[in-house]
Motif scaffolding. Sequence first.
Motif, PDB file in Angstrom:
ATOM      1  N   ASP A 109      45.158  36.225  48.324  1.00 33.64           N
ATOM      2  CA  ASP A 109      46.128  35.165  48.039  1.00 33.64           C
ATOM      3  C   ASP A 109      47.497  35.606  48.550  1.00 33.64           C
ATOM      4  OD1 ASP A 109      44.004  34.091  46.620  1.00 33.64           O
ATOM      5  OD2 ASP A 109      45.228  33.517  44.889  1.00 33.64           O
TER       6      ASP A 109
ATOM      7  N   CYS B 182      43.978  32.631  40.901  1.00 35.07           N
ATOM      8  CA  CYS B 182      43.206  32.860  39.676  1.00 35.07           C
ATOM      9  C   CYS B 182      44.108  33.548  38.654  1.00 35.07           C
ATOM     10  CB  CYS B 182      41.939  33.673  39.962  1.00 35.07           C
ATOM     11  SG  CYS B 182      42.214  35.322  40.644  1.00 35.07           S
TER      12      CYS B 182
ATOM     13  N   CYS C  30      44.793  37.289  40.355  1.00 34.94           N
ATOM     14  CA  CYS C  30      45.799  37.181  41.413  1.00 34.94           C
ATOM     15  C   CYS C  30      47.160  36.824  40.820  1.00 34.94           C
ATOM     16  CB  CYS C  30      45.396  36.119  42.437  1.00 34.94           C
ATOM     17  SG  CYS C  30      44.064  36.647  43.511  1.00 34.94           S
TER      18      CYS C  30
ATOM     19  N   CYS D  46      41.815  39.474  45.865  1.00 40.90           N
ATOM     20  CA  CYS D  46      41.501  38.539  44.771  1.00 40.90           C
ATOM     21  C   CYS D  46      40.500  39.130  43.772  1.00 40.90           C
ATOM     22  CB  CYS D  46      40.975  37.234  45.349  1.00 40.90           C
ATOM     23  SG  CYS D  46      40.491  36.026  44.104  1.00 40.90           S
ATOM     24  N   SER D  47      40.705  38.748  42.497  1.00 43.05           N
ATOM     25  CA  SER D  47      39.951  39.302  41.371  1.00 43.05           C
ATOM     26  C   SER D  47      38.888  38.362  40.817  1.00 43.05           C
ATOM     27  CB  SER D  47      40.921  39.625  40.231  1.00 43.05           C
ATOM     28  OG  SER D  47      41.862  40.587  40.633  1.00 43.05           O
ATOM     29  N   ALA D  48      38.646  37.215  41.484  1.00 44.61           N
ATOM     30  CA  ALA D  48      37.702  36.239  40.936  1.00 44.61           C
ATOM     31  C   ALA D  48      36.309  36.464  41.522  1.00 44.61           C
ATOM     32  CB  ALA D  48      38.178  34.819  41.244  1.00 44.61           C
TER      33      ALA D  48
END
Length: 196
Positions: free
Chosen positions: A33, A92, A110, A174-176
């Motif tokens: 992101d 996210c 994020c 990103c962490s999703a």
Amino acid sequence: MKYKIEKQSGAAFKLKKGQKLKVIDPSGEQVSDMVLFNAHDIREKISSGKTMDFEETILITTGNYLWSNRSRQMMKIVEDTNGRNDFLLAPCSPETFKIMYNHDGYHPSCFENLYTNLRPFDIHPDDVPTAFNIFMNVQFAANGKLSVLPPLSKAGDFVLFEAEMDLIVALTACSAEDSNGGTFKPIHYEILEEIE
Ligand SMILES: [Zn+2]
């Protein structure tokens, strides 16, 4: 200079007008992101709505510009080896994991990684706009239904941006789970054509 963003983390830095930023997916299937602010006035920032309006597309790639809330060009996409990015969905956040996935307890996001890295620039959570989601593969049906699919990016794919004004840039890995094919990887970036 080359930099590494560890999995589920982020970074923020300045980019001067004319400098190029290369955002690289080193392992494949990893979203990053990105948000942008005018380095001289942080009330000017990247705008999804203005970008889609002026570029007349929701698929932003090579040749397109990223525009600000003040209708000015912030970056140009010079090269995009993957070609699929998203500019519809917000970063996210802790709530994303609660509301969409019923996840209890702490989850990296994020949103957190953007605002914590932007804090030294006096940019705070409520200032974070919809991010340009590099490598994110959001598909849409004719009836409007959205689906988040694993990124199409392969190891080594990159997007090369050129700054059209002096910028503060924040980037994440990103962490999703659903956005990244179920695993978390790092993101690399490089600042080219250093001025001075
Ligand atoms: Zn994210």
